[in-house]
Design a protein around this motif. Structure first.
Motif, PDB file in Angstrom:
ATOM      1  N   SER A  21      -9.559  -1.120  -6.702  1.00 19.67           N
ATOM      2  CA  SER A  21      -8.405  -1.563  -7.497  1.00 19.67           C
ATOM      3  C   SER A  21      -8.656  -1.263  -8.979  1.00 19.67           C
ATOM      4  CB  SER A  21      -8.197  -3.065  -7.323  1.00 19.67           C
ATOM      5  OG  SER A  21      -7.991  -3.401  -5.977  1.00 19.67           O
ATOM      6  N   PHE A  24      -5.459   0.861  -5.626  1.00 25.76           N
ATOM      7  CA  PHE A  24      -4.916  -0.102  -4.681  1.00 25.76           C
ATOM      8  C   PHE A  24      -4.864  -1.487  -5.312  1.00 25.76           C
ATOM      9  CE2 PHE A  24      -7.098   3.108  -2.016  1.00 25.76           C
ATOM     10  CZ  PHE A  24      -5.985   3.617  -1.373  1.00 25.76           C
ATOM     11  N   SER A  25      -3.929  -2.288  -4.870  1.00 23.08           N
ATOM     12  CA  SER A  25      -3.875  -3.675  -5.315  1.00 23.08           C
ATOM     13  C   SER A  25      -5.018  -4.451  -4.671  1.00 23.08           C
ATOM     14  CB  SER A  25      -2.535  -4.307  -4.924  1.00 23.08           C
ATOM     15  OG  SER A  25      -2.484  -4.497  -3.512  1.00 23.08           O
ATOM     16  N   GLU A  28      -4.282  -4.897  -1.040  1.00 17.21           N
ATOM     17  CA  GLU A  28      -4.468  -3.678  -0.256  1.00 17.21           C
ATOM     18  C   GLU A  28      -5.952  -3.393  -0.047  1.00 17.21           C
ATOM     19  OE1 GLU A  28      -0.446  -1.178  -1.565  1.00 17.21           O
ATOM     20  OE2 GLU A  28      -2.278  -1.047  -2.767  1.00 17.21           O
ATOM     21  N   ARG A  31      -7.180  -5.523   2.678  1.00 16.20           N
ATOM     22  CA  ARG A  31      -6.781  -5.035   3.997  1.00 16.20           C
ATOM     23  C   ARG A  31      -7.665  -3.875   4.435  1.00 16.20           C
ATOM     24  NH1 ARG A  31      -1.389  -5.712   2.192  1.00 16.20           N
ATOM     25  NH2 ARG A  31      -0.998  -3.469   2.089  1.00 16.20           N
ATOM     26  N   GLU A 205      -5.123   2.847   8.057  1.00 10.35           N
ATOM     27  CA  GLU A 205      -4.616   2.013   6.958  1.00 10.35           C
ATOM     28  C   GLU A 205      -4.704   2.749   5.623  1.00 10.35           C
ATOM     29  OE1 GLU A 205      -3.033  -1.525   5.188  1.00 10.35           O
ATOM     30  OE2 GLU A 205      -2.967  -0.596   7.175  1.00 10.35           O
ATOM     31  N   LEU A 209      -1.492   3.552   3.213  1.00 11.42           N
ATOM     32  CA  LEU A 209      -1.398   3.079   1.842  1.00 11.42           C
ATOM     33  C   LEU A 209      -1.300   4.210   0.819  1.00 11.42           C
ATOM     34  CD1 LEU A 209      -3.992   0.158   1.909  1.00 11.42           C
ATOM     35  CD2 LEU A 209      -1.502  -0.031   1.851  1.00 11.42           C
TER      36      LEU A 209
END
Length: 215
Positions: A21, A24-25, A28, A31, A205, A209
């Motif tokens: 991050s 990605f957040s 995310e 995950r 995943e 994303l």
């Protein structure tokens, strides 16, 4: 037989895979970490072992762990070396520790260690070491587990793996080497692993994303 231990932490936003991050957040990244862990647990569940253990830092363990027959061992406090040393002090039978950050792990990667530690094996080595591409290690196995062989080794450095292996050799133990794997800390490493294991939960995943995300 061998006890196989997966060391992991609860996949909470802002507490795992923080170097993903951005882009990605935190949610995310969490995950992606959860998929890493599920892939690792599934692979370990397929391996021949007398016991499978999740060495866990967190409150809510992943549902896959209980479904796949893992015992839960809570992590202790202290630095990573202290936590790793603790688990090598707990068990007395041959033990193989693997991390949660290599979802590309496959049975062939650890086959040599498990064969070597099998009862009745003649000439098996004392320890097995799985080097990570970043200079750390993704796996560590001992025929006779000893926490003192890990305690005090500086962790999370580019020479951690070399220092850990030196500690084993310095103790007069024979050390076998497992394949080099890339563990996931950065987006570049995540991309490498997703390409290496395209059918993994993690890779699916990761692709989901990244589709449409600006480079």
């Amino acid at each position: 037989m061998t006890t196989i231990v997966v060391i992991a932490k609860e996949c909470l936003p802002g507490q795992v895979k923080t170097r993903l991050s951005p882009p990605f957040s935190p949610a995310e990244a969490a995950r992606l970490a959860a998929e890493c862990l599920d892939d690792t647990l599934s692979t370990v569940a397929s391996l021949p072992a007398s016991r499978r253990v999740l060495f866990f830092d967190g409150i809510r363990q992943p549902s896959a762990a209980s479904r796949l027959g893992f015992d839960l061992l809570p992590q202790v406090g202290g630095g990573l070396d202290e936590r790793l040393a603790h688990v090598f002090d707990v068990f007395t039978e041959p033990m193989l520790l693997v991390g949660m950050d290599t979802p590309q792990l496959c049975p062939a990667d650890v086959a040599a260690a498990l064969v070597s530690f099998a009862p009745g094996t003649v000439g098996g080595v004392d320890c097995w070491f799985g080097p990570a591409a970043d200079g750390g290690f993704w796996a560590l196995g001992m025929r006779e587990p000893r926490g003192d062989l890990v305690r005090g080794v500086p962790m999370s450095r580019d020479d951690t793996g070399a220092r850990q292996r030196h500690r084993l050799v310095e103790a007069g133990l024979s050390v076998g080497t497992l394949p080099v794997l890339t563990d996931i800390d950065t987006v570049a490493e995540a991309s490498i692993v997703a390409a290496t294991a395209p059918d993994s939960r993690f890779a699916r995943e990761f692709r989901r994303l990244t589709v449409g995300r600006p480079a």
